[in-house]
Design a protein around this motif. Structure first.
Motif, PDB file in Angstrom:
ATOM      1  N   GLY A 102       0.802  -1.215   0.000  1.00  0.00           N
ATOM      2  CA  GLY A 102       0.000   0.000   0.000  1.00  0.00           C
ATOM      3  C   GLY A 102       0.835   1.265   0.000  1.00  0.00           C
ATOM      4  O   GLY A 102       0.419   2.300  -0.538  1.00  0.00           O
ATOM      5  N   LYS A 105       1.230   2.016  -3.498  1.00  0.00           N
ATOM      6  CA  LYS A 105      -0.003   1.964  -4.291  1.00  0.00           C
ATOM      7  C   LYS A 105       0.124   0.927  -5.416  1.00  0.00           C
ATOM      8  O   LYS A 105      -0.233   1.181  -6.571  1.00  0.00           O
ATOM      9  CB  LYS A 105      -0.341   3.346  -4.871  1.00  0.00           C
ATOM     10  CG  LYS A 105      -0.516   4.434  -3.832  1.00  0.00           C
ATOM     11  CD  LYS A 105      -1.706   4.167  -2.930  1.00  0.00           C
ATOM     12  CE  LYS A 105      -2.016   5.319  -1.987  1.00  0.00           C
ATOM     13  NZ  LYS A 105      -0.999   5.482  -0.924  1.00  0.00           N
ATOM     14  N   HIS A 107      -0.421  -2.332  -7.823  1.00  0.00           N
ATOM     15  CA  HIS A 107      -1.643  -2.762  -8.508  1.00  0.00           C
ATOM     16  C   HIS A 107      -1.279  -3.581  -9.738  1.00  0.00           C
ATOM     17  O   HIS A 107      -0.111  -3.715 -10.095  1.00  0.00           O
ATOM     18  CB  HIS A 107      -2.432  -1.533  -8.960  1.00  0.00           C
ATOM     19  CG  HIS A 107      -1.711  -0.766 -10.046  1.00  0.00           C
ATOM     20  ND1 HIS A 107      -0.625   0.049  -9.779  1.00  0.00           N
ATOM     21  CD2 HIS A 107      -1.882  -0.733 -11.389  1.00  0.00           C
ATOM     22  CE1 HIS A 107      -0.181   0.567 -10.905  1.00  0.00           C
ATOM     23  NE2 HIS A 107      -0.907   0.105 -11.903  1.00  0.00           N
ATOM     24  N   TYR A 146      -5.104  -5.004   4.959  1.00  0.00           N
ATOM     25  CA  TYR A 146      -4.851  -4.044   3.878  1.00  0.00           C
ATOM     26  C   TYR A 146      -6.171  -3.388   3.456  1.00  0.00           C
ATOM     27  O   TYR A 146      -7.260  -3.895   3.750  1.00  0.00           O
ATOM     28  CB  TYR A 146      -4.204  -4.739   2.675  1.00  0.00           C
ATOM     29  CG  TYR A 146      -5.077  -5.766   1.986  1.00  0.00           C
ATOM     30  CD1 TYR A 146      -5.861  -5.435   0.889  1.00  0.00           C
ATOM     31  CD2 TYR A 146      -5.127  -7.090   2.443  1.00  0.00           C
ATOM     32  CE1 TYR A 146      -6.663  -6.369   0.265  1.00  0.00           C
ATOM     33  CE2 TYR A 146      -5.922  -8.040   1.826  1.00  0.00           C
ATOM     34  CZ  TYR A 146      -6.687  -7.667   0.734  1.00  0.00           C
ATOM     35  OH  TYR A 146      -7.479  -8.598   0.107  1.00  0.00           O
ATOM     36  N   GLU A 147      -6.053  -2.267   2.775  1.00  0.00           N
ATOM     37  CA  GLU A 147      -7.209  -1.580   2.192  1.00  0.00           C
ATOM     38  C   GLU A 147      -6.982  -1.415   0.700  1.00  0.00           C
ATOM     39  O   GLU A 147      -5.845  -1.345   0.238  1.00  0.00           O
ATOM     40  CB  GLU A 147      -7.417  -0.214   2.856  1.00  0.00           C
ATOM     41  CG  GLU A 147      -7.792  -0.308   4.325  1.00  0.00           C
ATOM     42  CD  GLU A 147      -8.035   1.053   4.947  1.00  0.00           C
ATOM     43  OE1 GLU A 147      -7.841   2.075   4.251  1.00  0.00           O
ATOM     44  OE2 GLU A 147      -8.418   1.095   6.134  1.00  0.00           O
ATOM     45  N   GLY A 148      -8.087  -1.330  -0.055  1.00  0.00           N
ATOM     46  CA  GLY A 148      -7.970  -1.310  -1.509  1.00  0.00           C
ATOM     47  C   GLY A 148      -7.689  -2.714  -1.996  1.00  0.00           C
ATOM     48  O   GLY A 148      -8.063  -3.713  -1.370  1.00  0.00           O
ATOM     49  N   LYS A 189      -6.947  -3.724  -8.132  1.00  0.00           N
ATOM     50  CA  LYS A 189      -6.902  -2.275  -7.958  1.00  0.00           C
ATOM     51  C   LYS A 189      -5.821  -1.902  -6.947  1.00  0.00           C
ATOM     52  O   LYS A 189      -5.373  -2.744  -6.162  1.00  0.00           O
ATOM     53  CB  LYS A 189      -8.275  -1.770  -7.507  1.00  0.00           C
ATOM     54  CG  LYS A 189      -9.362  -1.987  -8.560  1.00  0.00           C
ATOM     55  CD  LYS A 189     -10.710  -1.454  -8.105  1.00  0.00           C
ATOM     56  CE  LYS A 189     -10.712   0.064  -8.058  1.00  0.00           C
ATOM     57  NZ  LYS A 189     -12.052   0.593  -7.709  1.00  0.00           N
ATOM     58  N   PRO A 190      -5.358  -0.660  -6.956  1.00  0.00           N
ATOM     59  CA  PRO A 190      -4.269  -0.259  -6.064  1.00  0.00           C
ATOM     60  C   PRO A 190      -4.571  -0.545  -4.594  1.00  0.00           C
ATOM     61  O   PRO A 190      -5.679  -0.288  -4.104  1.00  0.00           O
ATOM     62  CB  PRO A 190      -4.153   1.250  -6.314  1.00  0.00           C
ATOM     63  CG  PRO A 190      -4.648   1.434  -7.712  1.00  0.00           C
ATOM     64  CD  PRO A 190      -5.771   0.447  -7.866  1.00  0.00           C
ATOM     65  N   THR A 192      -4.120   0.586  -0.993  1.00  0.00           N
ATOM     66  CA  THR A 192      -3.921   1.941  -0.471  1.00  0.00           C
ATOM     67  C   THR A 192      -3.269   1.969   0.906  1.00  0.00           C
ATOM     68  O   THR A 192      -2.726   2.989   1.312  1.00  0.00           O
ATOM     69  CB  THR A 192      -5.259   2.693  -0.424  1.00  0.00           C
ATOM     70  OG1 THR A 192      -6.208   1.929   0.345  1.00  0.00           O
ATOM     71  CG2 THR A 192      -5.807   2.881  -1.835  1.00  0.00           C
ATOM     72  N   SER A 193      -3.328   0.874   1.631  1.00  0.00           N
ATOM     73  CA  SER A 193      -2.620   0.770   2.909  1.00  0.00           C
ATOM     74  C   SER A 193      -2.434  -0.699   3.250  1.00  0.00           C
ATOM     75  O   SER A 193      -3.183  -1.563   2.780  1.00  0.00           O
ATOM     76  CB  SER A 193      -3.372   1.484   4.032  1.00  0.00           C
ATOM     77  OG  SER A 193      -4.580   0.822   4.341  1.00  0.00           O
TER      78      SER A 193
END
Length: 209
Positions: A102, A105, A107, A146-148, A189-190, A192-193
């Motif tokens: 993340g 970013k 992906h 994680y997020e995203g 998708k990317p 983000t964290s």
């Protein structure tokens, strides 16, 4: 090719301890920059790298350990039967352990895993003349880590395609397995964290008749 099912999933079927073992093993190995197509690490320039990172940005480790295949293969066979694909395949390529950070970013934009032509590797009897038929993705990370990083499909037929993403939420729980024909378009998708770890295996056979 018309399909009734474009993917088949198994939620949280790989034991967490196995996922953790794969992550530990992957993190102990030397990472490589994830590439696309047949590009070699030694061939890529800084300019090419910038272009590449617009399409794909992640780090990978290659694994071909039998204990990993032993955990995943039963689900590939079951999905192939259950979804009604019944593709003939006889070899699994080297596993790709992928890290999406993340902080960077990372992906992988829209792509499909299959190639236009069969492998031309006369010195490799396991792959020469064959094509990728079934792809499998295993979620190794807990979705709270994680997020995203959403895994999405697009049931298109061309590069331009429909660009109508369909979220594959079933892949997010740790230990989940998703199997799909290698010509089906998809993306990550990317992130983000946090960090998203996954395992990908491509399973090959003689071209469709």
């Amino acid at each position: 090719m018309n399909l009734h099912y474009y993917y088949w999933y198994f939620p949280s079927v790989i034991p967490h301890r196995i996922c953790d073992d794969i992550i530990k093993y992957g993190k102990s190995q030397q990472e490589e920059i994830a590439l696309t197509g047949q590009t070699e690490q030694k061939e890529i320039s800084e300019a090419d790298l910038k272009i590449l990172h617009k399409k794909r940005k992640s780090n990978v480790v290659w694994m071909n350990d039998s204990w990993i295949y032993k955990e995943i293969h039963p689900f590939i066979h079951l999905a192939n039967r259950s979804a009604g694909w019944n593709f003939d395949w006889d070899w699994s390529e080297t596993c790709q352990f992928t890290k999406y950070a993340g902080s960077k970013k990372q992906h992988y934009d829209w792509h499909c895993d299959s190639n236009e032509l069969p492998y031309n590797k006369p010195d490799d009897k396991n792959t020469h003349g064959k094509i990728r038929k079934l792809s499998v993705t295993v979620s190794l990370s807990d979705e709270t880590e994680y997020e995203g990083g959403d895994f999405e499909f697009d049931f298109r037929n061309t590069d331009s395609g429909s660009n109508q993403p369909r979220l594959c939420k079933e892949i997010r729980p740790k230990g989940s397995v998703v199997v799909f024909p290698s010509f089906v378009w998809h993306r990550v998708k990317p992130v983000t964290s946090g960090t998203r770890y996954s395992l990908v295996i491509w399973n090959i056979g003689w071209p469709f008749k």
